[in-house]
Scaffold this motif. Sequence first.
Motif, PDB file in Angstrom:
ATOM      1  N   HIS A 113       0.700   5.833 -11.573  1.00 29.15           N
ATOM      2  CA  HIS A 113       2.291   5.625 -12.901  1.00 29.15           C
ATOM      3  C   HIS A 113       2.665   5.389 -11.617  1.00 29.15           C
ATOM      4  N   GLY A 114       2.887   5.594 -10.838  1.00 23.08           N
ATOM      5  CA  GLY A 114       3.741   5.839  -9.333  1.00 23.08           C
ATOM      6  C   GLY A 114       5.535   5.002  -9.971  1.00 23.08           C
ATOM      7  N   VAL A 115       5.335   4.012 -10.940  1.00 19.64           N
ATOM      8  CA  VAL A 115       6.482   3.288 -10.727  1.00 19.64           C
ATOM      9  C   VAL A 115       7.082   3.902 -12.340  1.00 19.64           C
ATOM     10  N   ASP A 116       5.936   4.355 -13.390  1.00 20.57           N
ATOM     11  CA  ASP A 116       6.601   5.740 -13.790  1.00 20.57           C
ATOM     12  C   ASP A 116       8.042   6.168 -13.099  1.00 20.57           C
ATOM     13  N   THR A 117       6.920   7.640 -12.298  1.00 24.41           N
ATOM     14  CA  THR A 117       7.464   8.711 -11.989  1.00 24.41           C
ATOM     15  C   THR A 117       8.873   8.156 -11.495  1.00 24.41           C
ATOM     16  N   VAL A 118       9.243   7.044 -10.551  1.00 26.14           N
ATOM     17  CA  VAL A 118      10.493   6.711  -9.514  1.00 26.14           C
ATOM     18  C   VAL A 118      11.016   6.636 -10.645  1.00 26.14           C
ATOM     19  N   ARG A 119      11.208   5.489 -11.594  1.00 26.38           N
ATOM     20  CA  ARG A 119      11.963   5.259 -13.038  1.00 26.38           C
ATOM     21  C   ARG A 119      12.567   6.585 -13.430  1.00 26.38           C
ATOM     22  N   GLU A 120      11.763   7.727 -12.924  1.00 25.82           N
ATOM     23  CA  GLU A 120      11.816   9.142 -13.577  1.00 25.82           C
ATOM     24  C   GLU A 120      13.106  10.005 -13.046  1.00 25.82           C
ATOM     25  N   ILE A 121      12.869   9.185 -11.428  1.00 23.77           N
ATOM     26  CA  ILE A 121      14.091  10.273 -10.800  1.00 23.77           C
ATOM     27  C   ILE A 121      15.308   9.372 -10.992  1.00 23.77           C
ATOM     28  N   GLY A 179       3.191  10.352  -1.604  1.00 23.82           N
ATOM     29  CA  GLY A 179       3.345  11.130  -2.871  1.00 23.82           C
ATOM     30  C   GLY A 179       3.604  11.560  -3.769  1.00 23.82           C
ATOM     31  N   LEU A 180       4.562  10.073  -3.434  1.00 25.69           N
ATOM     32  CA  LEU A 180       5.262   9.626  -5.664  1.00 25.69           C
ATOM     33  C   LEU A 180       4.584   8.468  -5.780  1.00 25.69           C
ATOM     34  N   THR A 181       3.969   7.495  -4.794  1.00 25.69           N
ATOM     35  CA  THR A 181       4.198   6.576  -4.984  1.00 25.69           C
ATOM     36  C   THR A 181       2.676   6.007  -5.333  1.00 25.69           C
ATOM     37  N   GLN A 182       1.320   6.752  -4.951  1.00 29.80           N
ATOM     38  CA  GLN A 182       0.141   6.190  -4.502  1.00 29.80           C
ATOM     39  C   GLN A 182      -0.369   6.855  -6.198  1.00 29.80           C
ATOM     40  N   HIS A 183      -0.267   6.139  -6.592  1.00 32.19           N
ATOM     41  CA  HIS A 183      -0.293   6.802  -8.173  1.00 32.19           C
ATOM     42  C   HIS A 183      -0.811   5.775  -8.960  1.00 32.19           C
ATOM     43  N   MET A 238       0.979  -0.826   0.177  1.00 28.18           N
ATOM     44  CA  MET A 238       0.150   0.262   0.117  1.00 28.18           C
ATOM     45  C   MET A 238       0.855   1.404  -0.004  1.00 28.18           C
ATOM     46  N   CYS A 239       2.178   1.046   0.077  1.00 25.64           N
ATOM     47  CA  CYS A 239       3.106   2.894   0.136  1.00 25.64           C
ATOM     48  C   CYS A 239       3.970   2.430  -0.222  1.00 25.64           C
ATOM     49  N   HIS A 240       5.146   1.870  -0.482  1.00 26.25           N
ATOM     50  CA  HIS A 240       6.221   1.882  -1.658  1.00 26.25           C
ATOM     51  C   HIS A 240       6.623   0.112  -2.775  1.00 26.25           C
ATOM     52  N   GLU A 241       5.599  -0.451  -2.972  1.00 25.31           N
ATOM     53  CA  GLU A 241       5.303  -1.386  -3.858  1.00 25.31           C
ATOM     54  C   GLU A 241       6.302  -0.384  -5.084  1.00 25.31           C
ATOM     55  N   ALA A 242       5.108   1.120  -5.477  1.00 27.84           N
ATOM     56  CA  ALA A 242       6.469   1.286  -6.875  1.00 27.84           C
ATOM     57  C   ALA A 242       7.960   1.645  -6.878  1.00 27.84           C
ATOM     58  N   ASP A 267       0.375  -2.746  -8.563  1.00 27.73           N
ATOM     59  CA  ASP A 267      -0.891  -2.766  -7.743  1.00 27.73           C
ATOM     60  C   ASP A 267      -1.201  -2.189  -6.511  1.00 27.73           C
ATOM     61  N   GLN A 268      -0.886  -1.428  -5.643  1.00 32.48           N
ATOM     62  CA  GLN A 268      -0.737  -0.021  -4.829  1.00 32.48           C
ATOM     63  C   GLN A 268      -2.557   1.106  -5.122  1.00 32.48           C
ATOM     64  N   PRO A 269      -3.197   0.735  -3.903  1.00 30.76           N
ATOM     65  CA  PRO A 269      -4.291   1.088  -4.141  1.00 30.76           C
ATOM     66  C   PRO A 269      -4.712   2.961  -4.049  1.00 30.76           C
ATOM     67  N   ILE A 270      -5.161   3.203  -5.069  1.00 31.15           N
ATOM     68  CA  ILE A 270      -4.076   4.450  -5.126  1.00 31.15           C
ATOM     69  C   ILE A 270      -4.844   5.624  -4.876  1.00 31.15           C
ATOM     70  N   MET A 271      -3.819   6.205  -3.987  1.00 29.14           N
ATOM     71  CA  MET A 271      -4.400   6.998  -2.285  1.00 29.14           C
ATOM     72  C   MET A 271      -4.258   8.705  -2.532  1.00 29.14           C
ATOM     73  N   LYS A 272      -2.987   9.008  -3.553  1.00 24.46           N
ATOM     74  CA  LYS A 272      -3.296  10.149  -4.005  1.00 24.46           C
ATOM     75  C   LYS A 272      -3.704  10.851  -4.682  1.00 24.46           C
ATOM     76  N   HIS A 273      -4.829  10.269  -5.528  1.00 23.19           N
ATOM     77  CA  HIS A 273      -5.499  10.588  -6.869  1.00 23.19           C
ATOM     78  C   HIS A 273      -6.614  10.216  -6.869  1.00 23.19           C
ATOM     79  N   VAL A 274      -7.257  10.691  -6.076  1.00 23.82           N
ATOM     80  CA  VAL A 274      -8.867  10.403  -6.015  1.00 23.82           C
ATOM     81  C   VAL A 274      -9.628  11.333  -6.702  1.00 23.82           C
ATOM     82  N   LYS A 275     -10.232  10.908  -7.771  1.00 22.45           N
ATOM     83  CA  LYS A 275     -11.529  11.468  -8.363  1.00 22.45           C
ATOM     84  C   LYS A 275     -12.376  12.457  -7.587  1.00 22.45           C
ATOM     85  N   VAL A 276     -12.832  13.734  -6.939  1.00 23.84           N
ATOM     86  CA  VAL A 276     -14.026  13.521  -6.543  1.00 23.84           C
ATOM     87  C   VAL A 276     -14.416  14.961  -7.076  1.00 23.84           C
ATOM     88  N   THR A 277     -15.602  14.967  -5.991  1.00 21.37           N
ATOM     89  CA  THR A 277     -16.450  16.398  -6.141  1.00 21.37           C
ATOM     90  C   THR A 277     -17.114  16.126  -5.289  1.00 21.37           C
TER      91      THR A 277
END
Length: 776
Positions: free
Chosen positions: A396-404, A390-394, A208-212, A761-771
């Motif tokens: 595209h978390g894996v892609d973002t860490v690879r961009e680092i 803040g970077l992993t729970q998205h 749920m946190c740093h799998e990405a 496979d992480q839950p997307i906890m940092k980018h939830v679509k809301v109104t």
Amino acid sequence: MSIDKDAGTGNEAREPLEPRVGPVPEGDPEFRPYHHPAAGWGAAKSVTRFLVEERALVDGPRAIMRMNHENGGFDCPGCAWPDDTKGLHLDICENGIKHVTWEMTPKRVGREFFAAHSVTELYGWSDYDLENQGRLTEPMVYDADSDHYVPISWKDAFELVGAALRGLDSPHRAAYYTSGRLGNEATFLYQLMARELGTNNLPDCSNMCHEASGRALQAALGTGKGTVDLKDWESADALFILGVNAASNAPRMLTALAEADRRGAQIVHVNPLVEAAATRTIVPHDFTDMALFKTTKTSTLNLQPRIGGDMALLRGMAKAVLEQSASDPKALDRVFIDRHTSGFEEYRALCEATPWEELERQSGLSRDDILKAARVYTEADRSIVSWCLGLTQHEHGVDTVREIVNLLLLRGNLGREGAGPSPVRGHSNVQGNRTCGIDHRPTDAFLDRLAEACGIEPPREHGLDTVRTIQAMRDGEVKVFVGMGGNFALAAPDTPATYAALRSCDLTVQVSTKLNRSHVVHGRAALILPCLGRTEKDHQRGGVQSTSVEDSMSMVHMSVGMKRPASPHLLSEPAIVAGMARAALPDSETPWDWYIEDYDRIRDTMAEALDGFEDFNRRVRLPLGFRIKQPARELIFLTPSGRAEFSSAALPDVVPEPGTLALGTMRSHDQWNTTIYSDNDRYRGIKNLRTLIFMNRADMRERGIADMGHVDITSTARDGSRRFLNGYTAIPYDIPRGCAAGYMPEMNVLCALGDYSTQSDQPIMKHVKVTVVPAA
């Protein structure tokens, strides 16, 4: 809601308190409510108040003073920031003191408490009030007829678990969850038990946190961990801190940031919210600064991308570096790139083809801001990039860490002092759990060594992670759930779905120190097995035992408890695992009892089974322990190409649709994971309130929402289903337009179980679509 004062505990629930927020100046679009530096006297006052409330004015500080590891000290069960290498004896923080004190409370939860309160009643209590009752004292079993937990002997409890596991028609009908509170020895025995039983169903909080982070670093560098250590932090010219709220989640990082500022290093914080740790601090062990109220800066640049916009910022920085290299050959380290990397030309072409307008749109930052960060990077000889959830729970978390990693490779910031990737990973001992075998996707190499060292034939097929365990429990495919620590019911996404999944089980087993939500949301049969805390002495036949843990920078060291156990009926985590294993595996040749007599025996087996743990018992007793070898640090890349791999992922579209906001869940300051110490969030100006949402004031005005107005929040999942929270308080805050934030675990209800990253496979906890609309 109230709690019976005469229930046998002497504890009471908190009276409802009036929420306070502020001040919130109407005309200030840059509203940031904190008015004092991170740590300093604000932390000192908060700690003192907490110690008084917990009746621990002596024991709390005494425990913290033992938080050094020479000659076998005590390891704080909070964050996993490394211990100071120069012998600093007050290397402590506010949340560490609170975390240890919360465990050492004199309050007790015994059979009298459970006799006085039904599970149905306890379900209606707040999460704070459940944990605040104190330490569990003896094993308990759920009695469905009375709806109460009642005492059970350890022997009968183990037999109940063993019978349930032996009775399954497949070992894959059980799942074995792990939180970060386990030491390495218990972790190793736990995964050994699961694999000897025949399954790799080993979900853990890393899912749920740093799998990405692990997957990205493994693909890019051939290691699932960061490569830097604390000495690197002390010598870096530039530090980039992305998606991290250090003051609350890694408070001892403040010392490193303050020291970096004093030596003239550049510190760039990247976060949609400018947190207190990204401004200034008074480090408590700097006595002169404390006495003079002298603050130290903790940043030289703050950038506020939109939620999910970090990857576009990183690619923009890389694009700037590449553009600069056309006239400045020193902008790139071509020798490093040619000798040690693969895929550079493809990545360069991708950066050149990405227009600045798209980078600005996706990041939410101006080109000038991106270029400022790039200039800091190119002017530094040695750079570290650090990040957290803040970077992993998205998606595209894996892609973002690879961009680092891409950015670091451009200038050879790997394999040398003061440079490299540094995830803020491993709260308590999460990283040690993964190192010691908690992995639902084990490699063949790991299983081969485990088989040889332990004389078992482990299963080879991959098991279930956290999300898929919940789905399998919900669908009746997993019948037994065992939780080693943590608070699974609250930590997981989609709270109603997680509750329903746990209630569908035939048996749930929770190994815990304190009462929590996972004890009152349970299977048809349920056990509470109380264990020793890390602060307590662990007496076994071979004497007082120690356990080992791994910090976020791969240092492994000993931890020894110093307190008398909260109850004579508690067992250690290794002993509980061994008891369950004996009952479930009556014909096992694994010497479970022999292991528990002396944990050195467990460590000797771990030395045979785990790569990097050779000569474990000797090396772990060295001052500060030992560092697990990191091949990538030595420029040895265990990738298919034998080189560090550039990635060329497409830039994701993270711009919210019209009328919607991107919501990120986060912790408050007075909170540790799912444990709530109070309803305050000092650095964000919040008092006595958790049911809130932080919004940009312009977004509020556009929706007709008044400051501190009540709102209804609706999330929309990928499958079109909706989830709701009503009557929340909207707080205007310095956050980019189109973004919003609020607290977990309350907002976990908005995170759909099916909305997990296809990359990690992480839950997307940092980018939830809301109104968000004014409350009905």
